[in-house]
Design an enzyme around this catalytic site. Sequence first.
Site, PDB file in Angstrom:
ATOM      1  N   ASN A   3       0.842  -1.200   0.000  1.00 61.00           N
ATOM      2  CA  ASN A   3       0.000   0.000   0.000  1.00 61.00           C
ATOM      3  C   ASN A   3       0.881   1.255   0.000  1.00 61.00           C
ATOM      4  OD1 ASN A   3      -2.316   1.484  -0.097  1.00 61.00           O
ATOM      5  ND2 ASN A   3      -3.156   0.741   1.847  1.00 61.00           N
ATOM      6  N   HIS A  61      -8.576   3.643   8.923  1.00 61.54           N
ATOM      7  CA  HIS A  61      -9.156   2.400   8.420  1.00 61.54           C
ATOM      8  C   HIS A  61     -10.594   2.210   8.886  1.00 61.54           C
ATOM      9  CE1 HIS A  61      -5.152   1.087   7.048  1.00 61.54           C
ATOM     10  NE2 HIS A  61      -5.820   0.232   6.312  1.00 61.54           N
TER      11      HIS A  61
END
Length: 355
Positions: A210, A241
């Site tokens: 990522n 998140h």
Amino acid sequence: PLMIITQKITTLAYQLHDGIGRQAEELTAEQNRLAVKSRPSLLEYLSYLLNFMSIIAGPCSNYKDYIAFIEGRHVHMKLLEVNWKQKGYDRLPDPSPTGAVMYKLCITLVSLILFLTLTKNFPMAYIIDNEFLDKTPFLSRLGYLYVVTQAAKPKYYFAWTLADAVNNAAGYGFSGVDERGTFRWDLLSNLNIWNIETATSFKMYIENWNIQTAAWLKRVCYDRAPWYPTALTFILSALWHGIYPGYYFTFLTGILITLAARAIRNNCRHYFLSSVPLKIAYDIITWAVTQLAVCYTVAPFVMLAVEPTIKFYKSVYFHMHILSILVLLLLPIRPQTYSVRRAQNQTMLNSLKSK
């Protein structure tokens, strides 16, 4: 989409702040390069946030790169960084993204096949099955943990590589020319699979997984945090998140393991560089430990809830938490303050200016 838009809004906000609200000498070399010195129009702002190429799965890009792409300067700007006359060219080449797009589409196809086979056959939930825990030795459980973690990766490989290919197909994502003269289309790439699977340190793994989100966290938090930048960056990542408890278990554990891995590397690595066999042995051991540490850390991220997470950590005796704490007690790391990092960044900026 909300996560990606959050990244874009905060990225642009900080880059506008750097360009309008701060002096050049206060900025790092990267902050200077990315600073936006004039407010975008409403159309430019909405286009950056909501363009179809990245609205679903990203990746988040820098505002200046995106505007250069929209205005048709993106590829040309990167090509001007190379002296083409020395390479025998009379004019600038016209790099095509076709090869990069086809290669990335092949990766997405393989990832999809692996997802439809491996992921369903090796569910993460099996590592906390009572029968499995009763009959399987500790080392075998660790080995199976590695297998199920590997099986969980293809869906991420699929989504991020497909998003990268979509941007490349539109002509966005050109990053320049490498040492061999090959055109690179990895400006927006979100992962480097080879570096992930061969990572010999927790840091190396994170930097190749990522990638654009890691860059975002570095630019909006790590480089700006007045103290404890590593801990604050992991906490921000957990908040970004969402609200599942598993995210917080993962990222809080990640703080401990990152600091412990850094302490071991800083204090021990130089002893293994004196000969090739020692270096190979060091790389093999650190690869195995890194892969198991990552599996241990990300298991709650997949399981999400508190009860299965606690059950899993109990089944492996919280060994990584205990080892990390012991390492930090024996090999403490002095946290790097904002002022020290800013002084280092300023030295780098002055060096670049003199060159």
